[in-house]
Design a protein around this motif. Structure first.
Motif, short mmCIF file in Angstrom:
data_model
loop_
_atom_site.label_atom_id
_atom_site.label_comp_id
_atom_site.label_asym_id
_atom_site.label_seq_id
_atom_site.Cartn_x
_atom_site.Cartn_y
_atom_site.Cartn_z
N ARG A 1 0.83 -1.22 0.00
CA ARG A 1 0.00 0.00 0.00
C ARG A 1 0.86 1.26 0.00
NH1 ARG A 1 -2.35 -4.14 -0.04
NH2 ARG A 1 -1.93 -3.75 -2.24
N LEU A 2 2.10 1.15 0.44
CA LEU A 2 2.98 2.33 0.47
C LEU A 2 3.09 2.96 -0.91
CD1 LEU A 2 6.28 2.81 2.36
CD2 LEU A 2 6.32 3.08 -0.12
N ARG A 3 3.06 2.13 -1.95
CA ARG A 3 3.23 2.62 -3.32
C ARG A 3 1.89 2.95 -3.98
NH1 ARG A 3 6.01 -2.11 -2.92
NH2 ARG A 3 4.74 -3.18 -4.51
N GLU A 4 0.81 2.94 -3.20
CA GLU A 4 -0.53 3.17 -3.75
C GLU A 4 -1.16 4.44 -3.20
OE1 GLU A 4 -2.76 -0.37 -3.02
OE2 GLU A 4 -1.54 -1.60 -4.38
N GLY A 5 -0.36 5.47 -3.07
CA GLY A 5 -0.90 6.78 -2.68
C GLY A 5 -0.91 7.08 -1.20
N LEU A 6 -0.24 6.27 -0.37
CA LEU A 6 -0.22 6.54 1.06
C LEU A 6 0.80 7.59 1.47
CD1 LEU A 6 -0.71 3.30 3.20
CD2 LEU A 6 -2.24 5.23 2.90
N LEU A 7 1.77 7.87 0.63
CA LEU A 7 2.80 8.84 0.98
C LEU A 7 2.35 10.25 0.59
CD1 LEU A 7 6.08 6.97 -0.03
CD2 LEU A 7 5.10 7.27 2.25
N ASP A 8 2.55 11.19 1.50
CA ASP A 8 2.13 12.56 1.30
C ASP A 8 3.31 13.41 0.82
OD1 ASP A 8 0.96 15.02 1.33
OD2 ASP A 8 0.69 15.13 3.51
N GLU B 1 11.77 0.52 -0.95
CA GLU B 1 12.97 1.35 -0.78
C GLU B 1 13.32 2.08 -2.08
OE1 GLU B 1 14.66 1.82 2.28
OE2 GLU B 1 12.80 0.86 2.91
N ASP B 2 13.21 1.37 -3.20
CA ASP B 2 13.49 1.99 -4.50
C ASP B 2 12.45 3.07 -4.82
OD1 ASP B 2 15.64 0.32 -4.82
OD2 ASP B 2 14.61 -1.09 -6.15
N PHE B 3 11.20 2.78 -4.50
CA PHE B 3 10.12 3.74 -4.76
C PHE B 3 10.34 5.02 -3.96
CE2 PHE B 3 6.00 5.59 -3.68
CZ PHE B 3 5.42 5.74 -4.93
N MET B 4 10.64 4.89 -2.67
CA MET B 4 10.85 6.08 -1.84
C MET B 4 12.06 6.87 -2.30
SD MET B 4 9.79 5.03 2.08
CE MET B 4 10.55 3.40 2.13
N ASP B 5 13.11 6.16 -2.68
CA ASP B 5 14.32 6.85 -3.15
C ASP B 5 14.02 7.66 -4.42
OD1 ASP B 5 17.23 7.29 -3.02
OD2 ASP B 5 17.24 6.18 -4.91
#
Length: 359
Positions: free
Chosen positions: A243-250, A270-274
């Motif tokens: 779910r982290l990669r599905e719009g949960l990050l602001d 980790e790659d997505f956040m980077d």
């Protein structure tokens, strides 16, 4: 016994105010009129040219949903308590002689909003209010998820297999009444809890796995003010980490740090956040069949101090609001959980405003 007069009612309301009426504080702090345009757009009522009884004011009806969510009430209980409690009537702006929406009207209003997918827009509308009041997302964000129970379904193994495959069981297809009462979206999962100390003082080597049926509420809160900024509803068996990669990050948070437990630690995350410019503060997992290195233990302990703040959100929703999904289907579950998230933010807003006023 004498009939109650206007002054008797006013005196009773004054006493309620003195005792600390939470709903009165809501009325003073939250401008419910900001929801009107979104409510009217979602409801799409006719202009009344064809006659019939006019609908209740949408803001009044939305405030009824707030009362329901705050007190974990069924529609029938909500109707009764609005008629019974002066504090509820004052919050809704209803006089003793005015018509009160019945349980069916409340259900239809909530159902119309749910089917229109309005809860996300209503949540965003109040989030905009928070930002206007100066509560910007700051100091990074914390992600977590919690299980939300739903009424258990009694299905055969073949029916469960059909549901997991996205099919409607054959026996249900020609039984619309049965189908309407079957939740095809909630799922079973295992809820792990720490093993408790036994009578002889020993602690079992393995934790307890408890079967759980329902949905899962995923949230992201800002570290500074602890408001829910992003959220998502899934079935209970859904993976937390994906779910982290599905719009949960602001992306509007003023800081880039992201805290989460080990369920969110993966190479994909980790790659997505980077790539998105976030700094991972996600807990590291224990190496397989090896002891946890000392420096990782210390790092995880420091992260836990920050990450634990999100647990207070779920504790508030479950202990104060009794968060539970009474309805059938993920559309209605999303409506229920979305309302709980809005009301949590309202309660948090009220607390912070009081804190600022006393400073």
């Amino acid at each position: 016994m004498k009939q109650p007069s206007f002054f008797d009612v006013e005196e009773r309301l004054a006493r309620l105010s003195g005792l600390g009426d939470q709903l009165e504080a809501f009325s003073r702090t939250v401008d419910f009129e900001v929801f009107r345009l979104d409510l009217e757009k979602a409801l799409a009522y006719s202009d009344g040219s064809k006659g019939g009884r006019p609908p209740f004011d949408p803001v009044l009806m939305f405030k009824i949903l707030v009362i329901q969510t705050l007190n974990n009430l069924s529609d029938e209980r909500t109707e009764y308590l609005i008629n019974d409690r002066l504090s509820f009537m004052r919050f809704l702006g209803l006089g003793l002689s005015e018509r009160v929406p019945d349980a069916k009207t409340v259900w239809l209003f909530r159902e119309r909003l749910a089917q229109a997918g309005a809860i996300e827009r209503l949540f965003d509308r109040f989030d905009a209010t928070l930002r206007t009041a100066g509560y910007l997302p700051m100091s990074g964000q914390i992600l977590d998820a919690t299980l939300v129970a739903a009424p258990k379904q009694r299905n055969t193994n073949a029916e469960k297999a059909d549901l997991r495959a996205g099919r409607i069981p054959e026996d249900w297809q020609d039984k619309p009444a049965k189908l309407s009462h079957k939740d095809r979206h909630a799922r079973w999962t295992l809820k792990f809890t720490k093993a408790k100390r036994q009578d002889d003082g020993t602690i079992p080597a393995t934790d307890l796995a408890i079967p759980f049926f329902g949905y899962k509420s995923h949230v992201s809160i800002d570290r500074k003010f602890r408001f829910i900024r992003k959220w998502k509803t899934t079935d209970a068996a859904a993976s937390d980490g994906a779910r982290l990669r599905e719009g949960l990050l602001d992306k509007t948070n003023t800081a880039s740090s992201v805290w989460a437990d080990t369920a969110y630690r993966s190479k994909a995350n980790e790659d997505f956040m980077d790539k998105q410019g976030f700094v991972s503060k996600v807990h590291r997992k224990k190496p397989h069949l090896k002891p946890m290195p000392r420096h990782i233990q210390k790092s995880n302990a420091g992260k836990s101090v920050v990450r634990s703040r999100v647990e207070h959100v779920f504790a508030d929703q479950k202990s104060q609001m009794g968060l539970f999904v009474r309805t059938v289907g993920i559309t209605r579950a999303t409506m229920r959980i979305g309302l709980a998230n809005i009301v949590y933010n309202m309660r948090r807003f009220l607390f912070l405003e009081r804190l600022n006023a006393s400073a």
